[in-house]
Motif scaffolding. Structure first.
Motif, PDB file in Angstrom:
ATOM      1  N   ILE A  65      -8.885 -10.120  -0.981  1.00 29.12           N
ATOM      2  CA  ILE A  65     -10.033 -10.108  -0.059  1.00 29.12           C
ATOM      3  C   ILE A  65     -11.133 -11.027  -0.579  1.00 29.12           C
ATOM      4  O   ILE A  65     -11.558 -10.933  -1.723  1.00 29.12           O
ATOM      5  CB  ILE A  65     -10.572  -8.675   0.135  1.00 29.12           C
ATOM      6  N   GLU A 105     -13.720  -4.430   6.073  1.00 29.63           N
ATOM      7  CA  GLU A 105     -13.464  -4.048   7.462  1.00 29.63           C
ATOM      8  C   GLU A 105     -12.637  -5.095   8.193  1.00 29.63           C
ATOM      9  O   GLU A 105     -11.754  -4.766   8.981  1.00 29.63           O
ATOM     10  CB  GLU A 105     -14.785  -3.832   8.218  1.00 29.63           C
ATOM     11  N   SER A 106     -12.920  -6.374   7.938  1.00 29.67           N
ATOM     12  CA  SER A 106     -12.216  -7.443   8.650  1.00 29.67           C
ATOM     13  C   SER A 106     -10.841  -7.750   8.055  1.00 29.67           C
ATOM     14  O   SER A 106     -10.061  -8.482   8.658  1.00 29.67           O
ATOM     15  CB  SER A 106     -13.065  -8.716   8.687  1.00 29.67           C
ATOM     16  N   SER A 107     -10.541  -7.193   6.872  1.00 33.45           N
ATOM     17  CA  SER A 107      -9.213  -7.403   6.286  1.00 33.45           C
ATOM     18  C   SER A 107      -8.201  -6.548   7.045  1.00 33.45           C
ATOM     19  O   SER A 107      -8.563  -5.689   7.837  1.00 33.45           O
ATOM     20  CB  SER A 107      -9.222  -7.027   4.807  1.00 33.45           C
ATOM     21  N   ASP A 108      -6.918  -6.769   6.766  1.00 33.15           N
ATOM     22  CA  ASP A 108      -5.872  -6.025   7.475  1.00 33.15           C
ATOM     23  C   ASP A 108      -5.395  -4.802   6.686  1.00 33.15           C
ATOM     24  O   ASP A 108      -4.268  -4.368   6.814  1.00 33.15           O
ATOM     25  CB  ASP A 108      -4.697  -6.942   7.802  1.00 33.15           C
ATOM     26  N   LEU A 109      -6.296  -4.202   5.888  1.00 40.21           N
ATOM     27  CA  LEU A 109      -5.928  -3.028   5.099  1.00 40.21           C
ATOM     28  C   LEU A 109      -5.765  -1.782   5.961  1.00 40.21           C
ATOM     29  O   LEU A 109      -5.013  -0.887   5.615  1.00 40.21           O
ATOM     30  CB  LEU A 109      -6.984  -2.738   4.026  1.00 40.21           C
ATOM     31  N   GLY A 110      -6.510  -1.718   7.040  1.00 40.65           N
ATOM     32  CA  GLY A 110      -6.434  -0.531   7.889  1.00 40.65           C
ATOM     33  C   GLY A 110      -7.183   0.650   7.296  1.00 40.65           C
ATOM     34  O   GLY A 110      -6.872   1.793   7.589  1.00 40.65           O
ATOM     35  N   ARG A 169       0.820  -1.201   0.000  1.00 42.29           N
ATOM     36  CA  ARG A 169       0.000   0.000   0.000  1.00 42.29           C
ATOM     37  C   ARG A 169       0.861   1.261   0.000  1.00 42.29           C
ATOM     38  O   ARG A 169       1.675   1.462   0.888  1.00 42.29           O
ATOM     39  CB  ARG A 169      -0.900  -0.009   1.223  1.00 42.29           C
ATOM     40  N   THR A 208     -11.072   2.333   6.632  1.00 43.32           N
ATOM     41  CA  THR A 208     -12.476   2.283   7.031  1.00 43.32           C
ATOM     42  C   THR A 208     -13.345   2.604   5.818  1.00 43.32           C
ATOM     43  O   THR A 208     -13.281   3.711   5.281  1.00 43.32           O
ATOM     44  CB  THR A 208     -12.752   3.300   8.150  1.00 43.32           C
ATOM     45  N   ARG A 232       5.846   5.354   8.302  1.00 39.81           N
ATOM     46  CA  ARG A 232       5.142   4.261   7.642  1.00 39.81           C
ATOM     47  C   ARG A 232       5.735   4.004   6.254  1.00 39.81           C
ATOM     48  O   ARG A 232       5.855   2.854   5.834  1.00 39.81           O
ATOM     49  CB  ARG A 232       3.647   4.603   7.537  1.00 39.81           C
ATOM     50  N   GLU A 281       9.608  -3.414   3.852  1.00 39.88           N
ATOM     51  CA  GLU A 281       8.808  -4.564   3.423  1.00 39.88           C
ATOM     52  C   GLU A 281       9.104  -4.903   1.959  1.00 39.88           C
ATOM     53  O   GLU A 281       9.240  -6.081   1.599  1.00 39.88           O
ATOM     54  CB  GLU A 281       7.328  -4.223   3.601  1.00 39.88           C
TER      55      GLU A 281
END
Length: 181
Positions: free
Chosen positions: A39, A82-87, A27, A89, A108, A115
């Protein structure tokens, strides 16, 4: 080209494609539809990729819009994001889901570059593993003379060097993209 160099070229090409796919999921401050590819949405009891349920648009550099073809799947898609780890909203307006991508902080961005370097190192290791496997096959081939084996190994090494250089170039490009504000 021999069967060995063809095999090395093909397998190293796969390593490079995997790296490109992994880089696409990193990202940055820029919205990228590829980030939603992994996803899965619970659609009528079946895990379904979000890309098969909705059109994903990038109306501006820091916004993704997800427009489901079946409006009844809107809530399930929102829940999966929402439940993914994208961060991120998601905001639901009843017909589509908007995903605002905030600009990452300096800290970041440095983590993201780190990474990327790890992903590039994994790709380099994969390329070297392909070289090792192909060289092992060359050594076990009893039909090749020592000179032919040496020539084949040099050709495989040349291919390895070119793929490592391509990985470095991809890393340099992606790092610059991540660090730009």
């Amino acid at each position: 080209m021999s069967q060995y160099t063809d095999r090395a070229e093909k397998n190293m090409g796969k390593c490079l494609e995997t790296l490109k796919a992994n880089f696409a999921r990193v990202r940055t401050g820029r919205a990228n539809a590829q980030i939603l590819a992994p996803i899965m949405v619970d659609y009528y009891g079946q895990p379904t990729p979000i890309t098969q349920l909705a059109g994903i648009k990038v109306p501006e550099a820091s916004m993704l819009v997800v427009e489901p073809w079946d409006k009844s799947a809107l809530r399930a898609i929102e829940k999966a994001i929402e439940s993914s780890d994208l961060g991120i909203t998601p905001s639901n307006d009843g017909t589509s889901i908007r995903l605002p991508f905030p600009k990452p902080t300096e800290e970041r961005r440095k983590e993201l570059v780190k990474e990327c370097k790890e992903l590039a190192e994994e790709a380099r290791v994969s390329v070297r593993n392909v070289r090792r496997d192909v060289n092992g096959k060359i050594e076990r081939d009893e039909e090749l003379s020592d000179d032919e084996q040496s020539r084949e190994k040099k050709a495989v090494q040349k291919i390895t060097d070119s793929y490592v250089a391509k990985i470095e170039e991809l890393l340099k490009t992606k790092s610059a993209e991540v660090m730009e504000i």
